[in-house]
Design an enzyme around this catalytic site. Structure first.
Site, PDB file in Angstrom:
ATOM      1  N   ARG A  80       0.833  -1.198   0.000  1.00  0.00           N
ATOM      2  CA  ARG A  80       0.000   0.000   0.000  1.00  0.00           C
ATOM      3  C   ARG A  80       0.875   1.257   0.000  1.00  0.00           C
ATOM      4  NH1 ARG A  80      -4.529   0.219   4.500  1.00  0.00           N
ATOM      5  NH2 ARG A  80      -2.784   0.862   5.804  1.00  0.00           N
ATOM      6  N   LYS A 183      -2.728   6.616   1.287  1.00  0.00           N
ATOM      7  CA  LYS A 183      -2.599   6.991   2.697  1.00  0.00           C
ATOM      8  C   LYS A 183      -1.651   8.181   2.793  1.00  0.00           C
ATOM      9  CE  LYS A 183      -2.745   4.577   7.093  1.00  0.00           C
ATOM     10  NZ  LYS A 183      -4.191   4.497   7.340  1.00  0.00           N
ATOM     11  N   GLU A 219     -16.426   6.278   3.746  1.00  0.00           N
ATOM     12  CA  GLU A 219     -15.811   5.668   4.922  1.00  0.00           C
ATOM     13  C   GLU A 219     -15.785   6.678   6.047  1.00  0.00           C
ATOM     14  OE1 GLU A 219     -11.594   4.830   4.966  1.00  0.00           O
ATOM     15  OE2 GLU A 219     -11.209   6.187   3.308  1.00  0.00           O
TER      16      GLU A 219
HETATM   17  C1  PLP Z   1      -5.295   3.745   7.526  1.00  0.00           C
HETATM   18  C2  PLP Z   1      -6.698   4.024   7.133  1.00  0.00           C
HETATM   19  C3  PLP Z   1      -7.723   3.082   7.285  1.00  0.00           C
HETATM   20  C4  PLP Z   1      -7.524   1.749   7.958  1.00  0.00           C
HETATM   21  O1  PLP Z   1      -6.648   0.912   7.280  1.00  0.00           O
HETATM   22  P1  PLP Z   1      -6.024  -0.350   7.993  1.00  0.00           P
HETATM   23  O2  PLP Z   1      -5.077  -0.895   6.997  1.00  0.00           O
HETATM   24  O3  PLP Z   1      -7.120  -1.276   8.298  1.00  0.00           O
HETATM   25  O4  PLP Z   1      -5.363   0.148   9.241  1.00  0.00           O
HETATM   26  C5  PLP Z   1      -8.984   3.410   6.826  1.00  0.00           C
HETATM   27  N1  PLP Z   1      -9.249   4.610   6.261  1.00  0.00           N
HETATM   28  C6  PLP Z   1      -8.293   5.543   6.114  1.00  0.00           C
HETATM   29  C7  PLP Z   1      -8.644   6.840   5.491  1.00  0.00           C
HETATM   30  C8  PLP Z   1      -6.988   5.283   6.538  1.00  0.00           C
HETATM   31  O5  PLP Z   1      -6.057   6.219   6.382  1.00  0.00           O
END
Ligand code: PLP
Length: 339
Positions: A80, A183, A219
């Protein structure tokens, strides 16, 4: 380092003894370096400061009953991060280097991995950013990658509990063809103001709708969303949500438990049909939602009266945690043991 009181840990920065770093310069990544410094020294025209070239990851290491340290799905975090680097034109960190850095930083700070009984874990924070100077809008030519760690307390101090969230239509965290699926720090900067408004009003998070039509669920600020309807696990598909590794793991577990999994657009009205809903991410695994207040439409979707999580959320939560702590067999090959 003096003795840590594991029973009083929360989620916050704490200095560890070591971090691991790597510099990209002259078109290539250098060797991993071990550092004891908490500081970064960089050019005042670094692209991270002006144009937001910064991406990060979050993952955890857990100590099992057997004393062994287990890191959960670090290859997924490494992949990722590569996708994030591509998304905002940063130098891509090779997966092997990412994994080597994670293993190294955990091993070096082994004494900070909390004991099994504490319910705590070691949070691992990789971060990658542009350090090279640019004033014209261009990607940097130099980057720094750092992985640091800190012990963190159990997310649910008073036990697994559901909390309320709200829908606020006057904020978006990411645009449909923007950076929502990466991210990057900028998405978080964009979500701070909505988060603050939600917290002030007594909600634990904002549930974002799709920015284009405000019809579908995207989300939550830092966590994915899912709904349960009988034997179905339903989670939104959208070009502006971050692919959560926890969500991906829960989908696998739900299927394994005989549920059907759907990843598709989820209209807001569908909330009426769910028996349980939750947020998911590394920090909490699952954070069940007690109710969703749609503050613009004056509607309230109630899922649990006294913050009591539903049976499916509870089962999924227990199952994933059991794998992470090594209480259950790692049948999907998600764990790396740090030797
Ligand atoms: C990091 C993150 C998540 C959760 O991801 P995981 O890999 O499950 O920790 C969900 N939404 C956003 C916007 C994120 O930055």
């Amino acid at each position: 380092m003096s003795k840590i009181d594991w029973s009083n840990l929360s989620f916050g920065y704490m200095k560890a003894d070591y971090n691991v770093r790597c510099i990209y310069k002259d078109g290539k990544w250098g060797d991993l370096e071990i550092s004891q410094s908490e500081q970064v020294n960089m050019h005042m025209a670094a692209t991270v400061l002006h144009y937001g070239q910064a991406g990060f990851e979050g993952l955890k290491a857990f100590r099992g009953k057997d004393g062994k340290i287990r890191v959960f799905r670090m290859d997924e975090n490494g992949k990722r991060l590569i996708s994030t680097c591509r998304g905002i034109m940063m130098a891509e960190l090779p997966l092997e280097k990412f994994e080597e850095a994670v293993k190294k930083v955990v091993k070096l700070n082994e004494h900070l991995v909390p004991p099994y009984e504490s319910g705590c874990s070691l949070y691992i924070r990789p971060v990658l950013f542009g350090t090279g100077p640019q004033v014209g809008v261009k990607p940097a030519e130099e980057y720094e990658f750092i992985v640091f760690v800190m012990p963190v307390g159990p997310y649910f101090k008073e036990g697994f509990k559901a909390t309320p969230v709200c829908i606020l239509r006057h904020y978006d965290r990411a645009a449909p063809f923007g950076t929502g699926r990466y991210k990057v720090g900028g998405n978080y900067a964009a979500s701070l103001i909505a988060g603050e408004e939600a917290h002030t009003k007594g909600y634990s998070a904002v549930l974002y709708l799709d920015a284009r039509e405000k019809k579908y669920i995207d989300e939550c600020g830092p966590a994915n969303f899912f709904g349960i309807r009988e034997k179905e696990y339903i989670t939104p598909e959208s070009e502006s949500i971050l692919p959560s590794i926890t969500n991906k793991s829960l989908m696998t577990l739900a299927k394994d438990m005989g549920m059907t999994v759907e990843q598709r657009r989820v209209p807001v009205e569908e909330l009426l049909t769910f028996s349980e809903v939750g947020m998911c991410g590394t920090a909490a695994v699952i954070s069940p939602i007690s109710k969703i207040d749609d503050l613009d439409e004056n509607k309230s979707y109630v899922f649990s009266e006294e913050g009591k999580p539903g049976p499916v959320c509870t089962a999924l939560y227990n199952k994933l945690r059991a794998i992470q702590y090594g209480d259950e067999a790692d049948k999907f090959n998600w764990i790396t043991i740090i030797e």
